[in-house]
Design a protein around this motif. Structure first.
Motif, PDB file in Angstrom:
ATOM      1  N   GLU A  52       0.836  -1.215   0.000  1.00 36.45           N
ATOM      2  CA  GLU A  52       0.000   0.000   0.000  1.00 36.45           C
ATOM      3  C   GLU A  52       0.864   1.255   0.000  1.00 36.45           C
ATOM      4  OE1 GLU A  52      -4.147  -1.221   2.251  1.00 36.45           O
ATOM      5  OE2 GLU A  52      -2.459  -0.504   3.450  1.00 36.45           O
ATOM      6  N   ALA A  53       1.994   1.185   0.696  1.00 35.91           N
ATOM      7  CA  ALA A  53       2.882   2.344   0.766  1.00 35.91           C
ATOM      8  C   ALA A  53       3.505   2.674  -0.584  1.00 35.91           C
ATOM      9  CB  ALA A  53       3.987   2.095   1.799  1.00 35.91           C
ATOM     10  N   MET A  54       3.462   1.715  -1.521  1.00 33.41           N
ATOM     11  CA  MET A  54       3.970   1.954  -2.873  1.00 33.41           C
ATOM     12  C   MET A  54       2.908   2.592  -3.774  1.00 33.41           C
ATOM     13  SD  MET A  54       6.000  -1.637  -3.455  1.00 33.41           S
ATOM     14  CE  MET A  54       7.015  -2.332  -2.145  1.00 33.41           C
ATOM     15  N   ALA A  55       1.745   2.913  -3.210  1.00 35.14           N
ATOM     16  CA  ALA A  55       0.652   3.584  -3.932  1.00 35.14           C
ATOM     17  C   ALA A  55       0.115   2.739  -5.086  1.00 35.14           C
ATOM     18  CB  ALA A  55       1.084   4.952  -4.419  1.00 35.14           C
ATOM     19  N   ALA A  56      -0.011   1.431  -4.851  1.00 36.88           N
ATOM     20  CA  ALA A  56      -0.611   0.553  -5.864  1.00 36.88           C
ATOM     21  C   ALA A  56      -2.113   0.786  -5.916  1.00 36.88           C
ATOM     22  CB  ALA A  56      -0.325  -0.909  -5.530  1.00 36.88           C
ATOM     23  N   ASP A  57      -2.692   0.581  -7.092  1.00 35.96           N
ATOM     24  CA  ASP A  57      -4.134   0.732  -7.275  1.00 35.96           C
ATOM     25  C   ASP A  57      -4.862  -0.606  -7.263  1.00 35.96           C
ATOM     26  OD1 ASP A  57      -4.376   3.711  -8.029  1.00 35.96           O
ATOM     27  OD2 ASP A  57      -2.767   2.975  -9.332  1.00 35.96           O
ATOM     28  N   MET A  58      -4.134  -1.700  -7.483  1.00 37.26           N
ATOM     29  CA  MET A  58      -4.760  -3.019  -7.527  1.00 37.26           C
ATOM     30  C   MET A  58      -3.755  -4.077  -7.103  1.00 37.26           C
ATOM     31  SD  MET A  58      -6.353  -5.063 -10.831  1.00 37.26           S
ATOM     32  CE  MET A  58      -7.858  -4.085 -10.851  1.00 37.26           C
ATOM     33  N   PHE A  59      -4.245  -5.049  -6.334  1.00 32.92           N
ATOM     34  CA  PHE A  59      -3.468  -6.237  -6.014  1.00 32.92           C
ATOM     35  C   PHE A  59      -4.114  -7.436  -6.687  1.00 32.92           C
ATOM     36  CE2 PHE A  59      -2.644  -4.144  -1.635  1.00 32.92           C
ATOM     37  CZ  PHE A  59      -1.618  -3.385  -2.163  1.00 32.92           C
ATOM     38  N   VAL A  60      -3.334  -8.166  -7.470  1.00 34.94           N
ATOM     39  CA  VAL A  60      -3.773  -9.453  -8.013  1.00 34.94           C
ATOM     40  C   VAL A  60      -3.109 -10.522  -7.153  1.00 34.94           C
ATOM     41  CG1 VAL A  60      -3.796 -10.977 -10.015  1.00 34.94           C
ATOM     42  CG2 VAL A  60      -3.986  -8.501 -10.332  1.00 34.94           C
ATOM     43  N   VAL A  61      -3.900 -11.267  -6.387  1.00 36.07           N
ATOM     44  CA  VAL A  61      -3.369 -12.117  -5.324  1.00 36.07           C
ATOM     45  C   VAL A  61      -3.609 -13.590  -5.614  1.00 36.07           C
ATOM     46  CG1 VAL A  61      -3.477 -12.662  -2.863  1.00 36.07           C
ATOM     47  CG2 VAL A  61      -3.789 -10.296  -3.630  1.00 36.07           C
ATOM     48  N   ARG A  62      -2.552 -14.367  -5.551  1.00 38.87           N
ATOM     49  CA  ARG A  62      -2.662 -15.825  -5.574  1.00 38.87           C
ATOM     50  C   ARG A  62      -2.048 -16.328  -4.286  1.00 38.87           C
ATOM     51  NH1 ARG A  62      -3.056 -19.221 -10.217  1.00 38.87           N
ATOM     52  NH2 ARG A  62      -2.529 -21.406  -9.818  1.00 38.87           N
ATOM     53  N   HIS A  63      -2.794 -17.193  -3.568  1.00 40.21           N
ATOM     54  CA  HIS A  63      -2.328 -17.633  -2.243  1.00 40.21           C
ATOM     55  C   HIS A  63      -2.743 -19.075  -2.007  1.00 40.21           C
ATOM     56  CE1 HIS A  63      -1.379 -17.447   2.041  1.00 40.21           C
ATOM     57  NE2 HIS A  63      -0.845 -16.251   1.832  1.00 40.21           N
ATOM     58  N   GLN A  64      -1.902 -19.779  -1.308  1.00 44.02           N
ATOM     59  CA  GLN A  64      -2.169 -21.201  -1.041  1.00 44.02           C
ATOM     60  C   GLN A  64      -3.264 -21.416  -0.001  1.00 44.02           C
ATOM     61  OE1 GLN A  64       0.657 -19.562  -0.457  1.00 44.02           O
ATOM     62  NE2 GLN A  64       1.471 -20.014   1.598  1.00 44.02           N
ATOM     63  N   ASP A  65      -3.622 -20.385   0.741  1.00 36.94           N
ATOM     64  CA  ASP A  65      -4.637 -20.519   1.788  1.00 36.94           C
ATOM     65  C   ASP A  65      -5.978 -19.972   1.307  1.00 36.94           C
ATOM     66  OD1 ASP A  65      -2.748 -21.557   3.513  1.00 36.94           O
ATOM     67  OD2 ASP A  65      -2.303 -19.615   4.448  1.00 36.94           O
ATOM     68  N   SER A  66      -7.025 -20.778   1.467  1.00 37.23           N
ATOM     69  CA  SER A  66      -8.371 -20.323   1.116  1.00 37.23           C
ATOM     70  C   SER A  66      -8.742 -19.107   1.960  1.00 37.23           C
ATOM     71  CB  SER A  66      -9.387 -21.450   1.360  1.00 37.23           C
ATOM     72  OG  SER A  66      -9.132 -22.553   0.523  1.00 37.23           O
ATOM     73  N   GLY A  67      -9.257 -18.088   1.309  1.00 40.80           N
ATOM     74  CA  GLY A  67      -9.713 -16.908   2.028  1.00 40.80           C
ATOM     75  C   GLY A  67      -8.711 -15.779   2.114  1.00 40.80           C
TER      76      GLY A  67
END
Length: 336
Positions: A111-126
């Protein structure tokens, strides 16, 4: 209601637009159709000499992949670049997260990098739901696959492929074959097909690879390949998720292929114009024979091509929904 279900309203703003894209479960048919229609308008961009449109110029998109991926990560990168966004891909295996940093701390640093979108892939559901719930309101979150739970953009590119070849969903019988138990793609496909009005969704596989009470998802279950494929219009093969699997669930890969692997002989039970799909990566000789994967009824490579347009659609609609949330008077034209 599960904790994941309880957070589903996060996805829509007050105007009913996407502001995050986390799961298909509970979304209205009109919104899924809008994604498909928007992807239509982006498909031709890939054929241009300059493969870009300016919709997300000045926006920064972070691909945050806590789990390995090549196809999904690459198509998200291409989609963002074709929308003229700046793209950062975080290699989590060499990042602070691998050194013990918490998910929340990683999020705050991004967030501190001023991103507008996160595309997230994660091994944990939720995990993407957690991030969407904690992220600053101006940041959109797209789920690129979480545990066994959901993979909504993959399901939507599959729906785009089906609509492209079949014209719609009414009257269609669709078979999803293989390791349903460990597949987040299958869950999202089931939701999408039922929302979009497919006549019947069939699941085919051994009982050891089917979730308990899976019929409650609105599907018909078959353990016999010939019966399950009879007169279907679409066959979607799934990869065996060996990395998530107890070996006791499967006698051997050879036995699985004999019973549930798709070859031309088994494919004859489907309708003559049935298409064959696979979200990839393919295990040849395990869930699908090369004669089918490379055959005239396979649309597997086209799924990848369509995936870029679908992810462009989701990104542009989600950013637009976030902007509408912050500025309710601007309306919802997806920046076009």
């Amino acid at each position: 209601m599960t904790p994941l279900d309880a957070k589903r309203p996060l996805q829509l703003n007050a105007q009913g637009q996407l502001q995050h894209f986390l799961s298909l479960d509970g979304l209205p048919r009109e919104l899924l159709t809008e994604i498909l229609d928007t992807a239509d308008s982006f498909l031709e961009v890939g054929g241009r000499a300059v493969k870009k449109v300016p919709l997300l110029r000045g926006k920064t998109i972070c691909n945050v992949f806590f789990e390995n991926s090549t196809r999904t990560r690459t198509t998200f990168e291409l989609a963002a670049q074709r929308l003229s966004a700046d793209v950062i891909t975080l290699n989590v295996s060499t990042s602070s997260a691998s050194k013990g940093e918490t998910l929340l701390d990683t999020l705050r640093n991004l967030e501190a990098m001023a991103a507008d979108m996160f595309v997230v892939r994660h091994q944990d559901s939720g995990a993407p739901f957690f991030i969407a719930n904690e992220v600053t309101p101006r940041v959109a979150v797209i789920n690129a696959g979480d545990g066994r739970h959901a993979h909504p953009t993959q399901a939507m590119l599959d729906m785009y492929t089906i609509r492209h070849y079949k014209g719609g969903f009414a009257g269609l019988r669709v078979a999803i074959v293989g390791d349903i138990l460990h597949s987040r793609v299958a869950r999202s496909q089931i939701h999408a097909l039922n929302i979009l009005g497919a006549e019947e969704v069939r699941l085919i596989g051994p009982r050891t690879l089917l979730p308990t009470d899976v019929e409650q998802l609105g599907v018909t279950v078959f353990t016999d390949m010939a019966q399950g494929l009879k007169d279907v219009d679409v066959v979607i093969m799934l990869r065996l998720q060996k990395e998530r699997m107890d070996s006791a669930l499967l006698p051997s890969e050879g036995e699985f292929f004999r019973l549930y692997g798709l070859n031309n002989e088994k494919l004859r039970h489907a309708r003559p114009d049935a298409i064959v799909m696979h979200p990839g990566p393919i295990n040849r000789g395990v869930e699908i024979a090369s004669e089918v994967a490379d055959g005239p009824r396979s649309v597997i490579l086209n799924q990848v091509t369509f995936g870029i347009a679908v992810r462009m659609a989701v990104m542009s609609m989600t950013i637009s929904g976030q902007e509408s949330s912050q500025n309710p008077d601007q309306g919802g034209d997806h920046g076009r």
